[in-house]
Design a protein around this motif. Structure first.
Motif, PDB file in Angstrom:
ATOM      1  N   GLU A  20       0.828  -1.222   0.000  1.00 26.21           N
ATOM      2  CA  GLU A  20       0.000   0.000   0.000  1.00 26.21           C
ATOM      3  C   GLU A  20       0.855   1.263   0.000  1.00 26.21           C
ATOM      4  O   GLU A  20       0.342   2.373   0.164  1.00 26.21           O
ATOM      5  N   ASN A  21       2.167   1.105  -0.171  1.00 22.38           N
ATOM      6  CA  ASN A  21       3.129   2.223  -0.183  1.00 22.38           C
ATOM      7  C   ASN A  21       3.224   2.953   1.156  1.00 22.38           C
ATOM      8  O   ASN A  21       3.688   4.096   1.211  1.00 22.38           O
ATOM      9  N   LYS A  22       2.810   2.285   2.246  1.00 23.84           N
ATOM     10  CA  LYS A  22       2.971   2.854   3.587  1.00 23.84           C
ATOM     11  C   LYS A  22       4.316   2.375   4.139  1.00 23.84           C
ATOM     12  O   LYS A  22       4.391   1.489   4.990  1.00 23.84           O
ATOM     13  N   LEU A  23       5.374   2.964   3.602  1.00 25.97           N
ATOM     14  CA  LEU A  23       6.705   2.394   3.778  1.00 25.97           C
ATOM     15  C   LEU A  23       7.231   2.498   5.198  1.00 25.97           C
ATOM     16  O   LEU A  23       7.892   1.578   5.696  1.00 25.97           O
ATOM     17  N   ILE A 236       6.260  12.941 -15.254  1.00 23.13           N
ATOM     18  CA  ILE A 236       6.552  13.650 -14.011  1.00 23.13           C
ATOM     19  C   ILE A 236       5.263  14.003 -13.272  1.00 23.13           C
ATOM     20  O   ILE A 236       5.183  13.877 -12.041  1.00 23.13           O
ATOM     21  N   VAL A 237       4.257  14.429 -13.995  1.00 23.72           N
ATOM     22  CA  VAL A 237       2.972  14.772 -13.373  1.00 23.72           C
ATOM     23  C   VAL A 237       2.386  13.552 -12.665  1.00 23.72           C
ATOM     24  O   VAL A 237       1.883  13.652 -11.536  1.00 23.72           O
ATOM     25  N   GLU A 238       2.452  12.395 -13.312  1.00 23.04           N
ATOM     26  CA  GLU A 238       1.932  11.177 -12.701  1.00 23.04           C
ATOM     27  C   GLU A 238       2.754  10.793 -11.469  1.00 23.04           C
ATOM     28  O   GLU A 238       2.213  10.391 -10.438  1.00 23.04           O
ATOM     29  N   TYR A 239       4.059  10.934 -11.587  1.00 27.60           N
ATOM     30  CA  TYR A 239       4.925  10.597 -10.449  1.00 27.60           C
ATOM     31  C   TYR A 239       4.665  11.559  -9.287  1.00 27.60           C
ATOM     32  O   TYR A 239       4.694  11.155  -8.119  1.00 27.60           O
ATOM     33  N   GLU A 240       4.398  12.827  -9.586  1.00 29.23           N
ATOM     34  CA  GLU A 240       4.108  13.810  -8.539  1.00 29.23           C
ATOM     35  C   GLU A 240       2.856  13.411  -7.762  1.00 29.23           C
ATOM     36  O   GLU A 240       2.807  13.525  -6.535  1.00 29.23           O
ATOM     37  N   ARG A 241       1.847  12.903  -8.480  1.00 27.97           N
ATOM     38  CA  ARG A 241       0.630  12.450  -7.805  1.00 27.97           C
ATOM     39  C   ARG A 241       0.955  11.293  -6.861  1.00 27.97           C
ATOM     40  O   ARG A 241       0.491  11.260  -5.715  1.00 27.97           O
ATOM     41  N   GLU A 247       2.849  10.505   0.709  1.00 27.82           N
ATOM     42  CA  GLU A 247       3.367  11.400   1.763  1.00 27.82           C
ATOM     43  C   GLU A 247       4.809  11.032   2.132  1.00 27.82           C
ATOM     44  O   GLU A 247       5.207  11.061   3.291  1.00 27.82           O
ATOM     45  N   ASN A 248       5.571  10.699   1.107  1.00 31.11           N
ATOM     46  CA  ASN A 248       6.955  10.252   1.296  1.00 31.11           C
ATOM     47  C   ASN A 248       7.899  11.364   0.840  1.00 31.11           C
ATOM     48  O   ASN A 248       7.917  11.739  -0.329  1.00 31.11           O
TER      49      ASN A 248
END
Length: 484
Positions: A20-23, A236-241, A247-248
């Motif tokens: 879930e990308n909650k690293l 880049i726009v997609e990566y920014e999202r 919240e990393n």
């Protein structure tokens, strides 16, 4: 719930949080999991968890912590003889080198991992073809990095083959991107330009925190070299999202660096300067976050260490006679089973079961008092330990009887031990006014040899036999020993 079951559950939770990308939450849960596995002696699972922690740290940009985890996992895996974990660690170390652009070093580790990635002996491991796929892709990327295109093409073909066997499309984007990089460096520019939209779509639809940062950075560099500015911006726009959602701060810093490179290429100096200030602020926030995480990590490790200390203390108490410090009946049974297991695995020398009994100890206790009686028990325990050192173990768990397990069946050696116990006690000249055999304290001893004991159930049989032999010694006058 046992410790092992709790550890397994924690590992599942850590993997779910990572997915879930909650690293940071995954990091804390993985640390807890590793501590639990260690506390119950499940060292192979611990090594796998520590390796997983290395992946988490790599995903949040902490390469120093990542390599520490990989090396720790490697040490434990080598000690445990776990080929699969050694293979995984080699692949992960290679990935760190690849990320740094040190392709030749990366290739060494990927090839070592490939050598260890053997088919499972029983059935098919679900991850087997996935592991082969990733190793061949990593080798393709690394050989492309040093312009050895023939080897890169071969590994790419192998990766595509194993992806088809695995029957999964989740790595299609990474395969396409690796192929695009290779073709671009080989000079096949038109072929790459024909697939720009597919690459952008792949970047948008295939987010995986374990590899996503490296993949996006690589794709952005490719688009920059190609002069595909619209495609570059979309990525880049997609990566920014993605960075904002997770919240990393590491992801956000990486995103700002991508924008800085983009605005620089576009010649927008004002936008570039603003991004520089923003990047500096993010860096300051990341340093503070790292300090907090380090403090949390120290707290957790100390907590796990205290838990492990209490567990070991409890085990020691459960296995120790509080008066003499010798093993108790639980430890005696446990040690017996270990020796039997050792004899099963090798051509062991057998064991001898013995008992040492203080003659007329009840009347001694009655006349001299319990305090003096306890002192005598301590004295005899020291004599026994000294007599059997390096040859076996002594136990006391009730009354005046001491039991001995010797890793010996040689009668002369056993006689020497019995004589040593008798003579050393005699030297103490402990008065025993109510004794019927001597004016001083004496002991009766019995020993039963078992040259070929290989069944744990024989414990009860030997225990009963040695007591019968002791009764025979007592009936014939005490202050003696017998070996059968």
């Amino acid at each position: 719930m046992g410790i092992l079951q709790k550890a397994d559950r924690c590992m599942d939770e850590a993997a779910a949080l990572f997915g879930e990308n909650k690293l940071f939450l995954a990091e804390n849960k993985a640390q807890e999991t590793a501590g639990l596995y260690k506390s119950c002696g499940a060292y192979e699972q611990m090594a796998k968890t520590v390796n997983f922690m290395g992946v988490i740290y790599a995903s949040i940009g902490d390469l120093s912590m990542s390599i520490d985890c990989y090396l720790e996992a490697m040490d434990v895996a080598v000690e445990q003889g776990s080929t699969e974990i050694i293979m995984l660690v080699n692949n992960n170390i290679g990935s760190l080198y690849m990320e740094l652009g040190l392709y030749e070093k990366a290739i060494r580790y990927f090839n070592e991992a490939l050598e260890l990635c053997k088919p499972p002996l029983h059935g098919e491991r679900d991850s087997y073809y996935q592991e082969l796929l990733m190793l061949h892709l990593n080798l393709c990327i690394s050989y492309t990095g040093i312009n050895e295109f023939e080897k890169a093409e071969k590994h790419l073909s192998d990766a595509i083959l194993f992806n088809e066997i695995a029957g999964s499309d989740k790595n299609r984007f990474l395969i396409d991107m690796s192929q695009a990089h290779m073709l671009w460096k080989m000079g096949n520019e038109d072929e790459v330009r024909d697939h720009v939209e597919e690459l952008v779509e792949g970047a948008i639809n295939n987010i995986n925190s374990a590899n996503y940062v490296l993949e996006i950075l690589s794709l952005c560099n490719l688009f920059m070299n190609m002069g595909e500015f619209d495609a570059w911006k979309k990525v880049i726009v997609e990566y920014e999202r993605f960075a904002i959602e997770t919240e990393n701060l590491f992801f956000q810093k990486t995103c700002v660096k991508m924008w800085m490179k983009y605005e620089s290429a576009m010649g927008d100096t004002e936008a570039y300067n603003k991004l520089c200030v923003y990047y500096a602020n993010l860096h300051s926030m990341q340093v503070k976050e790292q300090i907090k995480r380090l403090g949390d990590t120290i707290d957790l490790k100390l907590q796990l260490q205290e838990t492990e200390y209490e567990r070991r203390k409890a085990v020691r108490l459960n296995y120790t006679d509080m008066l003499t410090g010798m093993g108790n009946k639980f430890k005696m049974r446990n040690d017996f089973e270990k020796l039997v297991s050792k004899n099963q695995d090798s051509d062991g020398a057998g064991i001898t079961f013995g008992v040492v009994d203080i003659d007329f100890f009840k009347s001694f206790n009655r006349n001299s008092g319990r305090v003096t009686g306890d002192a005598v028990l301590k004295e005899l325990s020291s004599i026994i330990n000294e007599s059997i050192k390096d040859k076996g173990m002594g136990y006391h768990f009730y009354g005046d009887e001491f039991y001995i397990i010797l890793q010996e069946t040689d009668e002369d050696i056993i006689k020497n031990i019995a004589e040593h116990i008798r003579l050393e006690l005699a030297k103490k000249q402990i008065l025993h006014e109510s004794s019927k055999v001597d004016e001083y304290l004496t002991v009766s001893q019995a020993y039963v040899t078992a040259p070929d004991v290989k069944v744990p159930d024989e414990f009860s049989k030997l225990f009963k036999t040695v007591d019968e032999v002791l009764n025979d010694v007592k009936e014939k006058g005490r202050n003696a020993y017998k070996i059968v």
